[in-house]
Design an enzyme around this catalytic site. Structure first.
Site, PDB file in Angstrom:
ATOM      1  N   ARG A   1       0.793  -1.228   0.000  1.00 28.54           N
ATOM      2  CA  ARG A   1       0.000   0.000   0.000  1.00 28.54           C
ATOM      3  C   ARG A   1       0.822   1.274   0.000  1.00 28.54           C
ATOM      4  O   ARG A   1       0.299   2.363  -0.196  1.00 28.54           O
ATOM      5  CB  ARG A   1      -0.928  -0.002   1.230  1.00 28.54           C
ATOM      6  CG  ARG A   1      -1.937  -1.115   1.207  1.00 28.54           C
ATOM      7  CD  ARG A   1      -2.418  -1.441   2.601  1.00 28.54           C
ATOM      8  NE  ARG A   1      -1.362  -2.074   3.369  1.00 28.54           N
ATOM      9  CZ  ARG A   1      -1.456  -2.363   4.660  1.00 28.54           C
ATOM     10  NH1 ARG A   1      -2.539  -2.058   5.318  1.00 28.54           N
ATOM     11  NH2 ARG A   1      -0.452  -2.951   5.281  1.00 28.54           N
TER      12      ARG A   1
ATOM     13  N   ARG B   1       8.877 -10.281  -1.688  1.00 29.70           N
ATOM     14  CA  ARG B   1       8.605 -10.820  -3.028  1.00 29.70           C
ATOM     15  C   ARG B   1       9.805 -11.511  -3.678  1.00 29.70           C
ATOM     16  O   ARG B   1       9.660 -12.081  -4.759  1.00 29.70           O
ATOM     17  CB  ARG B   1       8.070  -9.709  -3.937  1.00 29.70           C
ATOM     18  CG  ARG B   1       6.768  -9.084  -3.430  1.00 29.70           C
ATOM     19  CD  ARG B   1       5.656 -10.100  -3.279  1.00 29.70           C
ATOM     20  NE  ARG B   1       4.428  -9.482  -2.752  1.00 29.70           N
ATOM     21  CZ  ARG B   1       3.295 -10.140  -2.564  1.00 29.70           C
ATOM     22  NH1 ARG B   1       3.204 -11.435  -2.837  1.00 29.70           N
ATOM     23  NH2 ARG B   1       2.235  -9.512  -2.071  1.00 29.70           N
TER      24      ARG B   1
HETATM   25  C1  LIG Z   1       4.023 -14.937   0.061  1.00 23.46           C
HETATM   26  C2  LIG Z   1       2.869 -13.991   0.298  1.00 23.46           C
HETATM   27  C3  LIG Z   1       1.586 -14.491   0.345  1.00 23.46           C
HETATM   28  C4  LIG Z   1       0.491 -13.630   0.560  1.00 23.46           C
HETATM   29  N1  LIG Z   1      -0.770 -14.150   0.586  1.00 23.46           N
HETATM   30  C5  LIG Z   1      -1.822 -13.317   0.731  1.00 23.46           C
HETATM   31  C6  LIG Z   1      -3.167 -13.831   0.720  1.00 23.46           C
HETATM   32  O1  LIG Z   1      -3.377 -15.015   0.579  1.00 23.46           O
HETATM   33  N2  LIG Z   1      -4.188 -12.956   0.848  1.00 23.46           N
HETATM   34  C7  LIG Z   1      -3.983 -11.614   1.024  1.00 23.46           C
HETATM   35  O2  LIG Z   1      -4.950 -10.866   1.155  1.00 23.46           O
HETATM   36  N3  LIG Z   1      -2.730 -11.103   1.053  1.00 23.46           N
HETATM   37  C8  LIG Z   1      -1.650 -11.904   0.905  1.00 23.46           C
HETATM   38  N4  LIG Z   1      -0.387 -11.381   0.897  1.00 23.46           N
HETATM   39  C9  LIG Z   1      -0.217  -9.938   1.052  1.00 23.46           C
HETATM   40  C10 LIG Z   1       0.318  -9.543   2.457  1.00 23.46           C
HETATM   41  O3  LIG Z   1      -0.604  -9.911   3.458  1.00 23.46           O
HETATM   42  C11 LIG Z   1       0.606  -8.037   2.528  1.00 23.46           C
HETATM   43  O4  LIG Z   1      -0.599  -7.334   2.362  1.00 23.46           O
HETATM   44  C12 LIG Z   1       1.554  -7.594   1.453  1.00 23.46           C
HETATM   45  O5  LIG Z   1       2.670  -8.430   1.405  1.00 23.46           O
HETATM   46  C13 LIG Z   1       2.001  -6.152   1.722  1.00 23.46           C
HETATM   47  O6  LIG Z   1       2.824  -6.155   2.858  1.00 23.46           O
HETATM   48  P1  LIG Z   1       2.862  -4.923   3.837  1.00 23.46           P
HETATM   49  O7  LIG Z   1       1.516  -4.623   4.399  1.00 23.46           O
HETATM   50  O8  LIG Z   1       3.929  -5.189   4.849  1.00 23.46           O
HETATM   51  O9  LIG Z   1       3.387  -3.758   2.853  1.00 23.46           O
HETATM   52  P2  LIG Z   1       2.847  -2.285   2.652  1.00 23.46           P
HETATM   53  O10 LIG Z   1       1.392  -2.268   2.403  1.00 23.46           O
HETATM   54  O11 LIG Z   1       3.766  -1.634   1.647  1.00 23.46           O
HETATM   55  O12 LIG Z   1       3.092  -1.642   4.047  1.00 23.46           O
HETATM   56  C14 LIG Z   1       4.410  -1.393   4.531  1.00 23.46           C
HETATM   57  C15 LIG Z   1       4.332  -1.098   5.990  1.00 23.46           C
HETATM   58  O13 LIG Z   1       3.434  -0.004   6.237  1.00 23.46           O
HETATM   59  C16 LIG Z   1       2.369  -0.413   7.130  1.00 23.46           C
HETATM   60  N5  LIG Z   1       1.102   0.124   6.622  1.00 23.46           N
HETATM   61  C17 LIG Z   1       0.769   0.300   5.334  1.00 23.46           C
HETATM   62  N6  LIG Z   1      -0.478   0.815   5.246  1.00 23.46           N
HETATM   63  C18 LIG Z   1      -0.915   0.952   6.514  1.00 23.46           C
HETATM   64  C19 LIG Z   1      -2.108   1.418   7.085  1.00 23.46           C
HETATM   65  N7  LIG Z   1      -3.131   1.855   6.346  1.00 23.46           N
HETATM   66  N8  LIG Z   1      -2.214   1.400   8.424  1.00 23.46           N
HETATM   67  C20 LIG Z   1      -1.202   0.968   9.184  1.00 23.46           C
HETATM   68  N9  LIG Z   1      -0.052   0.521   8.710  1.00 23.46           N
HETATM   69  C21 LIG Z   1       0.105   0.510   7.394  1.00 23.46           C
HETATM   70  C22 LIG Z   1       2.345  -1.915   7.061  1.00 23.46           C
HETATM   71  O14 LIG Z   1       1.879  -2.485   8.244  1.00 23.46           O
HETATM   72  C23 LIG Z   1       3.806  -2.275   6.804  1.00 23.46           C
HETATM   73  O15 LIG Z   1       4.516  -2.364   8.004  1.00 23.46           O
HETATM   74  C24 LIG Z   1       0.715 -12.234   0.721  1.00 23.46           C
HETATM   75  C25 LIG Z   1       2.024 -11.740   0.679  1.00 23.46           C
HETATM   76  C26 LIG Z   1       3.096 -12.598   0.470  1.00 23.46           C
HETATM   77  C27 LIG Z   1       4.494 -12.023   0.412  1.00 23.46           C
END
Ligand SMILES: Cc1cc2nc3c(=O)[nH]c(=O)nc-3n(C[C@H](O)[C@H](O)[C@H](O)COP(=O)(O)OP(=O)(O)OC[C@H]3O[C@@H](n4cnc5c(N)ncnc54)[C@H](O)[C@@H]3O)c2cc1C
Length: 274
Positions: A98, A205
């Site tokens: 995000r 990734r």
């Molecule tokens: C191998 C793998 C399998 C996955 N399988 C699934 C699945 O089956 N279904 C599914 O839905 N998703 C899946 N995902 C997606 C995963 O759950 C995360 O949404 C995605 O990897 C983004 O990670 P992130 O939230 O850390 O990154 P980002 O969204 O870039 O966020 C980076 C950091 O900012 C924080 N952050 C961002 N936006 C907000 C906010 N609005 N409020 C508070 N904190 C915020 C996050 O907590 C994080 O620490 C998968 C991911 C991987 C790598």
């Protein structure tokens, strides 16, 4: 009037700028622009103490210190702008990150140049038994895989012909004509991401648990990050990508193990900081 250009260019980054680096069968990543590099990380960290760069060795140490101790803000001051073409199923995974900013081609406005991802038969593998989300690495019989690939190709072609017909023959609104397009359809977007969050993206990734197709994009992105901010990327590999995290229970077990080691082993453990 003198124009002052404040954008310090980085030779390795400039050499790849605006080139399309191919990914999968029709995809690519193109680095359109970047803001800052390792020097920006150092400068934005040192501004906290009103200091400037103290030479390459000290700067390298500082970047490693920041990476190891999760001082993330200096890395957020480096920004990348990419143009990426990828299948929609990859885009669905990508957009979960995000913290990036996306502008995507709209199939409501545009009659898409219909292109789809069709993997080689080597990619045709069975479902992994342990992991619900992964391929097993076990290939489907080659003759069967070839038949399945032809079938997929036919389906994709049929959907493409129908899509073009809806628009060209029947003047159907593009927003409706697109609804039968498969997940394999290529889409394009501009994606802007800062270095800190881009490294977080790569940590997730490039991992073997991520789907092979998005990992292929991750590899190209990693090379581009290396071109823009080589010391930061090296520090990322050292402290995050190839580092391991231990739970409290695991640390307790490691401590028990430590007690059974001889002096040389204990010194090794000590050096690791466990
Ligand atoms: C191998 C793998 C399998 C996955 N399988 C699934 C699945 O089956 N279904 C599914 O839905 N998703 C899946 N995902 C997606 C995963 O759950 C995360 O949404 C995605 O990897 C983004 O990670 P992130 O939230 O850390 O990154 P980002 O969204 O870039 O966020 C980076 C950091 O900012 C924080 N952050 C961002 N936006 C907000 C906010 N609005 N409020 C508070 N904190 C915020 C996050 O907590 C994080 O620490 C998968 C991911 C991987 C790598």
């Amino acid at each position: 009037m003198e124009i002052i250009v404040s954008h310090a260019s980085i030779a390795t980054a400039e050499s790849i700028l605006n080139q399309k680096f191919p990914v999968l069968d029709h995809g690519f990543i193109r680095l359109i622009d970047y803001m800052g590099g390792d020097q920006r990380v150092v400068d934005s960290a040192r501004i906290s103490y009103g200091e400037e760069s103290k030479g390459e060795e000290q700067d390298r140490k500082l970047i490693n210190y920041l990476m190891r101790n999760q001082h993330t803000s200096p890395f957020e001051n480096v920004v990348f702008q990419f143009h990426i073409k990828m299948p929609i199923f990859v885009a669905r995974q990508w957009v979960r990150h995000r913290t990036g900013r996306v502008s995507e081609i709209s199939a409501r406005y545009t009659h898409l140049n219909y292109e789809t991802y069709l993997p080689d038969t080597t990619r045709f593998q069975t479902q992994d038994v342990k992991s619900k989300q992964c391929s097993s690495g076990v290939p489907i019989d080659e003759a069967v895989a070839q038949g399945l690939r032809l079938e997929m190709e036919d389906f994709q072609r049929m959907l493409g012909v129908a899509y073009d017909n809806y628009i060209e023959k029947h003047d159907m609104a593009k927003e409706l004509a697109r609804i039968n397009l498969p997940l394999a359809t290529y889409t394009e977007w501009y994606w802007q991401m800062d270095l800190h969050n881009l490294l977080h993206f790569l940590k997730l990734r490039l991992d073997p648990h991520a789907q092979l197709e998005i990992r292929e994009y991750g590899k190209v992105l990693a090379d581009m990050v290396r071109a823009v901010a080589p010391i930061s990327y090296e520090a990322f590999e050292e402290h995050i990508l190839f580092a391991k995290k231990f739970s409290r229970t695991e640390v307790d077990k490691l401590k028990q193990l430590y007690n059974h080691l001889d002096a040389e082993g204990k010194q090794l453990f000590f050096n690791l900081g466990v």
